[in-house]
Design a protein around this motif. Structure first.
Motif, PDB file in Angstrom:
ATOM      1  N   VAL A 695      -1.681  -5.861 -10.662  1.00 46.05           N
ATOM      2  CA  VAL A 695      -1.167  -4.551 -10.272  1.00 46.05           C
ATOM      3  C   VAL A 695      -0.168  -4.784  -9.153  1.00 46.05           C
ATOM      4  O   VAL A 695      -0.113  -5.859  -8.560  1.00 46.05           O
ATOM      5  CB  VAL A 695      -2.289  -3.585  -9.807  1.00 46.05           C
ATOM      6  N   THR A 696       0.631  -3.782  -8.866  1.00 47.24           N
ATOM      7  CA  THR A 696       1.695  -3.968  -7.883  1.00 47.24           C
ATOM      8  C   THR A 696       1.243  -3.519  -6.506  1.00 47.24           C
ATOM      9  O   THR A 696       0.317  -2.712  -6.355  1.00 47.24           O
ATOM     10  CB  THR A 696       2.942  -3.171  -8.283  1.00 47.24           C
ATOM     11  N   VAL A 697       1.948  -4.058  -5.486  1.00 50.48           N
ATOM     12  CA  VAL A 697       1.713  -3.660  -4.114  1.00 50.48           C
ATOM     13  C   VAL A 697       2.700  -2.552  -3.769  1.00 50.48           C
ATOM     14  O   VAL A 697       3.907  -2.691  -3.963  1.00 50.48           O
ATOM     15  CB  VAL A 697       1.888  -4.847  -3.157  1.00 50.48           C
ATOM     16  N   THR A 698       2.190  -1.436  -3.267  1.00 46.44           N
ATOM     17  CA  THR A 698       3.040  -0.283  -2.959  1.00 46.44           C
ATOM     18  C   THR A 698       3.293  -0.105  -1.474  1.00 46.44           C
ATOM     19  O   THR A 698       4.255   0.562  -1.093  1.00 46.44           O
ATOM     20  CB  THR A 698       2.392   1.005  -3.497  1.00 46.44           C
ATOM     21  N   LYS A 699       2.451  -0.683  -0.605  1.00 43.29           N
ATOM     22  CA  LYS A 699       2.602  -0.483   0.832  1.00 43.29           C
ATOM     23  C   LYS A 699       1.888  -1.598   1.569  1.00 43.29           C
ATOM     24  O   LYS A 699       0.834  -2.068   1.145  1.00 43.29           O
ATOM     25  CB  LYS A 699       2.022   0.877   1.223  1.00 43.29           C
ATOM     26  N   LEU A 700       2.479  -2.012   2.682  1.00 45.87           N
ATOM     27  CA  LEU A 700       1.827  -2.911   3.618  1.00 45.87           C
ATOM     28  C   LEU A 700       1.691  -2.198   4.959  1.00 45.87           C
ATOM     29  O   LEU A 700       2.628  -1.532   5.409  1.00 45.87           O
ATOM     30  CB  LEU A 700       2.639  -4.186   3.835  1.00 45.87           C
ATOM     31  N   VAL A 701       0.528  -2.348   5.600  1.00 48.45           N
ATOM     32  CA  VAL A 701       0.341  -1.926   6.981  1.00 48.45           C
ATOM     33  C   VAL A 701       0.091  -3.180   7.795  1.00 48.45           C
ATOM     34  O   VAL A 701      -0.846  -3.936   7.508  1.00 48.45           O
ATOM     35  CB  VAL A 701      -0.822  -0.931   7.126  1.00 48.45           C
ATOM     36  N   ILE A 702       0.961  -3.421   8.772  1.00 50.39           N
ATOM     37  CA  ILE A 702       0.818  -4.593   9.630  1.00 50.39           C
ATOM     38  C   ILE A 702       0.374  -4.102  11.004  1.00 50.39           C
ATOM     39  O   ILE A 702       1.070  -3.304  11.641  1.00 50.39           O
ATOM     40  CB  ILE A 702       2.130  -5.377   9.743  1.00 50.39           C
ATOM     41  N   ILE A 703      -0.810  -4.564  11.453  1.00 54.05           N
ATOM     42  CA  ILE A 703      -1.379  -4.149  12.740  1.00 54.05           C
ATOM     43  C   ILE A 703      -1.302  -5.336  13.683  1.00 54.05           C
ATOM     44  O   ILE A 703      -1.763  -6.436  13.361  1.00 54.05           O
ATOM     45  CB  ILE A 703      -2.841  -3.693  12.583  1.00 54.05           C
TER      46      ILE A 703
END
Length: 834
Positions: A695-703
């Protein structure tokens, strides 16, 4: 029989001269006057009973035993008779007390008339037996001659006694080591049985178990004349290794019969299930001591040599007797395993793992009871147990932070119920064979012995999981599914309630050590995604945590919160609208190790210090300044499938302490979190191909979290990547391993976060072996053709770390990895000629 004693009569005749002449004539000595039988019973009838007797031609083996049920004022001038002309006078007995035994032996010896130790002995000093071997009557009369207790065996020997007298029995005469013993029913009536001879001690009902797996000899000792102590497992709440038994009368014949039935059933069942053999005494017997209890419920204990103690409650039912007895019987199987492991001085079986032995004993005791009484359901049993004050799920283990079943054992009913439910969940989740394997793996050879295998060790060997891994999953089942699956009362009262309104929340709560847990509820009244961050301080504590998600459509799921044991931080990201709207969440936090500790929870909305960006196939840049302890969030929305690298740089050189978290959001609505800690290091690189996986990646959250004591600037660069493979035109050489995890490729094969991907050139004339090093769980992989179609799927686990493939056609391929719960620490590729 008439056994008169000869006496001497002296006759004096006066003769002249004042001389006296004496003649000695032997005449029968008059018998003591027998009391006149009364047709009415003595007022003392419920005080003392004939409890056991043994006819014998040997006057030192023949005896009659009296049981003092309620001590009268005195026994002086009471008499025992067979109505055949002989009387045994009861002398004055000192220290009269209830629940004691007086044995009357026909022959000669030194009497002991002090009943302070629960036992007195009277020798009748007769030269011949008084109990007719063919049948006789035995009566006990008080000082007024009224009948206190009576028994006639084998139709008696013809004495003229009222036919309405009590206990008229017809029973075979006992053998050499046996006697005839009384087991009361409605006092003073009861049942007479041939038993082992126990003059001056509680009576014993003995039997040999029957059935395919039977064969053990069982002795049921009915009562205790003195307070006793054993070493073993005391299952009375809050007690430990010393078993205390209070002097007490025995139980009635019905209870004895039920215990016989139960033990016979369960010995067959446990052996059939594969638990081996129980611990027995030195004569290969199972010993069960049964006493009355003033409590409503029945409790039990088991000694290290296999002696079971049952304290029968005032409101006992047959199901309760069964459950408690079979619980204790399972302990004898556990002690057998313990005693077979070690020849050392006795030490408590798996001393720090009482949760296991008690949970197992309660679970299989329940199993046996429900099988023995198929009309009894688990729900109806729990209702019954609640009514009689016994262990039940309505009243016990209802507050997870008031008990500690998974550590050093305290032994409250809450702990027992928690360990029982845990075993029930293990059985339903992993199957009975798993429980049996864990039991069979356990060993104890002495304190500190390297060969010891605790239940926790056995769990790791059998399931490749830790106790902590299991307990956090168990709590999820208990809260979410146990009611529906088993009828366990629902947990509806969290310890803390809060509302999320798109603003930060903070909370600190104390959690009880050794297996306590708290439940914190957060009602969703906001829209912003947020991070749940947990912090604790005690380095030796083992924390576990999970989020129970309750959706508005009535469904629910569990998300485990990974805990970093080095930084003492747990973190997970939640979106109230994705994959569907959330009504509320419960955060379950527990500590399995020793110390009670406070844990801090922070709810941090994404819009707090968030930088939002969109990746469209071109480069991105961002710099944030963070003070000590501060965090920042970058959100990258992905609208392009071109691979890109993510690079981070920060001021301060390598003298820094930072935490970075990357949360991947997938097109199927799921998300996962990877976290890495940097201490005096530089960024190792990160590459992502958004559509290379299933499946595809739609968003990254980098903390980004600053753990330094000074401020720091962090710059992030997102750069599109050329998809030309690093080894294009340079196929792997046969038998020359390639380490695809070291410099200069480490930015592509970094073991944290994202898709761990690379590009390789495969030659169709060769086969290839891929070997990985995995820890922490499973890692999944795909071989993709140049057009990103999946050619091969594979998986690395801790027990399966290689796979082989034949190249379908010569050319460029992707190798894509993503983590389940594991980390791929290295990857080697070798080729071989087909």
């Amino acid at each position: 029989m008439n056994k008169g004693v000869t006496a001497t009569l002296v006759i004096l005749i006066i003769v002249g001269a004042g001389i006296a002449v004496f003649f000695y004539i032997g005449l029968p000595e008059p018998k003591p006057s027998e009391p006149e039988l009364n047709l009415t019973n003595s007022d003392e009838q419920t005080y003392v009973i004939i409890n056991e007797f043994k006819p014998s031609s040997d006057v030192l083996e023949e005896f009659v035993e009296l049981f003092v049920h309620n001590a009268p004022q005195t026994l002086e001038n009471w008499t025992l008779t067979t109505y055949d002309g002989e009387l045994v006078n009861i002398p004055e007995i000192t220290s009269l007390r209830s629940n004691s035994y007086i044995r009357i032996i026909t022959g000669n010896g030194a009497s002991d008339v002090d009943l302070g130790d629960g036992q007195a002995t009277i020798f009748a000093h007769l030269n011949e037996s008084i109990l007719d071997l063919a049948g006789d009557e035995i009566g006990l009369h008080d000082a007024n001659g009224s009948l206190v207790s009576f028994v006639r065996y084998n139709n008696g020997n013809g004495d003229d006694v009222p036919t309405a007298l009590l206990n008229d029995i017809n029973i075979a005469l006992p053998g050499i080591d046996s006697s005839i013993s009384f087991f009361r029913e409605d006092f003073p009536r009861g049942l007479w049985l041939q038993t082992p001879a126990t003059a001056g001690e509680p009576n014993i009902a003995s039997f040999s178990t029957s059935g395919k797996f039977g064969g053990e000899e069982v002795w049921i000792i009915n009562g205790a004349r003195n307070d006793l102590q054993y070493e073993g497992i005391d299952d009375v709440a809050a007690l430990g290794e010393t078993i205390n038994v209070t002097a007490s009368a025995g139980v009635n014949a019905t209870v004895i019969g039920l215990i016989h039935e139960h033990i016979n059933f369960s010995l067959n069942l446990y052996r059939q299930l594969g638990f081996g053999t129980p611990q027995t005494d030195s004569n290969n017997r199972i010993i069960i001591r049964v006493v009355n209890s003033s409590a409503n419920d029945t409790t039990g204990s088991t000694s290290s040599n296999g002696t079971i103690v049952l304290r029968i409650g005032q409101r006992a039912t047959r199901e309760e007797l069964k459950l408690v007895g079979e619980h204790e019987l399972m302990h004898t199987f556990q002690f057998k395993r313990y005693n077979d492991s070690t020849n050392a001085t006795y030490r408590h079986i798996w001393f720090t793992s009482r949760w296991f032995i008690e949970g197992q004993a309660e679970f299989f005791g329940m199993w046996s009871m429900l099988k023995n009484y198929p009309n009894m359901t688990l729900d109806s049993w729990m209702d019954m147990a609640s009514r009689i004050g016994g262990l039940n799920w309505h009243d016990h283990y209802r507050n997870l932070n008031e008990s500690s079943p998974f550590g050093e054992w305290i032994g409250t009913w809450n702990d027992y119920m928690g360990s029982y439910l845990f075993m029930k969940w293990l059985n339903e989740t992993y199957g009975f064979n798993t429980l049996l394997q864990i039991f069979n793996h356990t060993r104890y050879y002495g304190f500190g012995d390297a060969r010891n295998v605790s239940p926790e060790d056995a769990i790791r060997q059998v399931l490749n999981m830790t106790l902590a891994d299991l307990v956090i999953r168990f709590w999820s089942w208990l809260i979410l599914n146990a009611n529906r699956a088993n009828g366990v009362p629902s947990y509806t009262e969290p310890h803390v309630r809060m509302n999320y309104t798109d603003t930060p929340l903070n909370d600190t709560a104390a959690v009880r050590g050794r297996g306590g847990a708290i439940i914190e509820e957060i009602e969703m009244h906001g829209e912003s995604p947020f991070t749940i961050r947990l912090n604790y301080t005690h380095a030796d504590n083992t924390w576990v945590a999970s989020v129970l998600v309750f959706y508005e459509d009535g469904t629910n799921e569990t998300i485990l919160i990974p805990i970093n044991r080095t930084s003492h931080v747990g973190e997970i990201h939640i979106d109230p609208k994705n994959p569907k709207r959330i009504a509320r969440i419960w955060i379950v936090k527990g500590v399995l190790s020793r110390y009670t500790e406070k844990i801090t929870m922070r709810i941090i909305p994404d819009h707090e210090r968030v930088v939002n960006m969109t990746y469209t196939g071109t480069g991105l840049n961002d710099t944030v300044s963070l003070g000590p302890g501060e965090s920042a969030y970058e959100v990258i929305y992905i609208n392009n499938s071109t691979s890109f690298s993510l690079f981070l740089n920060w001021t301060g050189g390598n003298r820094t302490h930072l935490n970075f978290t990357i949360i991947r959001f997938w097109s199927d609505g799921s998300n996962d979190t990877f976290r890495v800690e940097y201490v005096n290091e530089t960024w190792r690189g990160y590459v992502l191909d958004p559509d290379a996986g299933p499946v595809t990646v739609t968003k990254l959250v980098i903390i980004k979290e600053n753990l330094n004591e000074t401020a720091i600037n962090i710059t992030m660069t997102v750069t599109p990547q050329n998809e030309t493979p690093w080894n294009a035109g340079d196929p792997i050489i046969p038998n020359d391993p390639w380490d695809l995890w070291g410099p200069p490729y480490d930015q592509y094969w970094n073991p944290f976060g994202g898709f761990l991907q690379g590009y390789i050139f495969l030659d169709s004339t060769r086969g290839y072996t891929f070997a990985g090093e995995v820890y922490g769980g499973d890692v999944f992989g795909y071989m993709l053709a140049a057009n990103h179609s999946v050619v091969l799927e594979f998986q690395f686990t801790s027990s399966s770390t290689t796979f082989q493939m034949l190249a379908p056609t010569t050319g460029i391929y992707y190798v894509v990895f993503y983590a389940g719960e594991g980390i791929l620490d290295s990857l080697f590729v070798t080729s071989f000629i087909i």
